[in-house]
Design an enzyme around this catalytic site. Sequence first.
Site, PDB file in Angstrom:
ATOM      1  N   LYS A 143       0.839  -1.201   0.000  1.00  0.00           N
ATOM      2  CA  LYS A 143       0.000   0.000   0.000  1.00  0.00           C
ATOM      3  C   LYS A 143       0.874   1.252   0.000  1.00  0.00           C
ATOM      4  O   LYS A 143       1.882   1.324   0.719  1.00  0.00           O
ATOM      5  CB  LYS A 143      -0.903  -0.029   1.229  1.00  0.00           C
ATOM      6  CG  LYS A 143      -1.931   1.073   1.301  1.00  0.00           C
ATOM      7  CD  LYS A 143      -2.838   0.862   2.513  1.00  0.00           C
ATOM      8  CE  LYS A 143      -3.865   1.968   2.641  1.00  0.00           C
ATOM      9  NZ  LYS A 143      -4.756   1.755   3.800  1.00  0.00           N
ATOM     10  N   SER A 173      -9.333   2.231   2.583  1.00  0.00           N
ATOM     11  CA  SER A 173      -8.367   2.878   1.720  1.00  0.00           C
ATOM     12  C   SER A 173      -7.349   1.929   1.092  1.00  0.00           C
ATOM     13  O   SER A 173      -6.551   2.346   0.246  1.00  0.00           O
ATOM     14  CB  SER A 173      -7.607   3.950   2.518  1.00  0.00           C
ATOM     15  OG  SER A 173      -6.910   3.373   3.605  1.00  0.00           O
ATOM     16  N   SER A 198     -10.122   0.042   6.716  1.00  0.00           N
ATOM     17  CA  SER A 198      -9.465   0.175   5.420  1.00  0.00           C
ATOM     18  C   SER A 198      -8.875  -1.108   4.858  1.00  0.00           C
ATOM     19  O   SER A 198      -8.478  -1.139   3.693  1.00  0.00           O
ATOM     20  CB  SER A 198      -8.365   1.244   5.496  1.00  0.00           C
ATOM     21  OG  SER A 198      -8.932   2.523   5.592  1.00  0.00           O
TER      22      SER A 198
END
Length: 469
Positions: free
Chosen positions: A78, A152, A176
């Site tokens: 990420k 996210s 997330s």
Amino acid sequence: MTVWAGRTAVEIAAAVRERRITPREVVAAHLARIEALDGRVGAFRSVRAQRALAEADAVGTRADLGELPLAGVPVAVKDNLALRGEPTRNGTAASSDAPADEDHVTVARLRAAGAVVVGKTNVPELCVFGTTEGVHGTSRNPWDTRRTAGGSSGGSAAAVAAGMVPIALGNDGMGSIRIPAANCGLVGLKPGYGRVPAGIGNGDWFGMSENGPLATTAADARLLFAVLAGEDRAALAAERPEPGPLRVALSTRSPIAGVPVTLPYARAAHEAAALLAHAGHLVTRAHPPYPLSLSTIALARWTGGTACDAEGLDPSLLAPRTRRHAALGRAAERAGLLRTDHRALLRKRLTPFFARYDVLVTPTLARRGPAAAPWHERGWWGNVLVNTAYAPFTPPWNLTGWPAVSLPVGVLPGGAPCAAQLVGKPGSEHLLLDLVARIEELRPWRRTAHELLSRAGATPRDPASSASS
């Protein structure tokens, strides 16, 4: 060669350790799949093709290759975590494009375990919202590319669900990991507080954010979690007895008052509970005593974390929704809303419930993910309403710091995956994954959307948009 794209991390690592395939062959197969599919999915902010192949060659020459738990396994990281030699953009034009000098500790653990990082995945700006779009791209659900992958960790989830990597590293401050896992039909574990090193942004969103795994199977999620948590391979290989009988609570009541739960997600929770009952566990319908103030507490922490992460960034380069979110966080700080120990208060309220029950089953989401759209260009209030309406079940467990996992259960109209969430007591990550494995055994799910994307005619990545190296 391509047969190895789409295999599980457990299978790939075993084959590499036994020298049935080389790390380069594995990584090359996955890079080819990224090239073929990511044009429609938008999982990656950057693909480091040449560097990944060079690093795969280095893994293949390691003297300890036969002992590496993630030998030759391609992973995605990420883009709010440092990867040596690559910029950390965190979804915003306001971040620096200077390459990181050091790996984040979780990335270092992946590499030490033999994994090869093939790229950085897309996130919404400052990882604020439960959809992934912005100046670096839009991440779509591989099962239904009209809809968001979630956020996210949307890029990480999309990469795994499309079969472009077997596992990916995400993090979770209000859901997330679990939100995109639910959208994309994955196992997504938010570990409990302190189980995996955090170091996410500027203060870990007041201790709510945790790094964790996204995977297509319980076994892969366990393997990645064990590496991230620094567990030794002997502990991972130890045979685990069947847990139970456990006391399981089932609740489909939204933690946030007034948020309705759609039928497919309520059914998913009931189905997960029924499978656990079939496995011998004692299931009771019971609702945690969520406080009425939960939405206010969550909003204060959510906006306050963004205010911390926005410090030092040029506001003119932030999207309006992000600027508004950070401004509200600064107001929450001035009002004293961030100085109360909400974690201790919420734990005190919920601990008696978890004294009666070992595990809680809920829906992961209240409704399916919204359209893949330019949400970053829309107003703050519209974004908050959409996020609250579809993901009220995840934030309580960031506030308590207790582990929670999303897993695929059932399907939505049209065939995309649905999902349920399991929540446990501190230190119960492996227990939760045991239950996920049992459900997976009783009701297997489709692992990736690769065939669906291929039939739909996926397009190659645009080299100009990927900063490949």
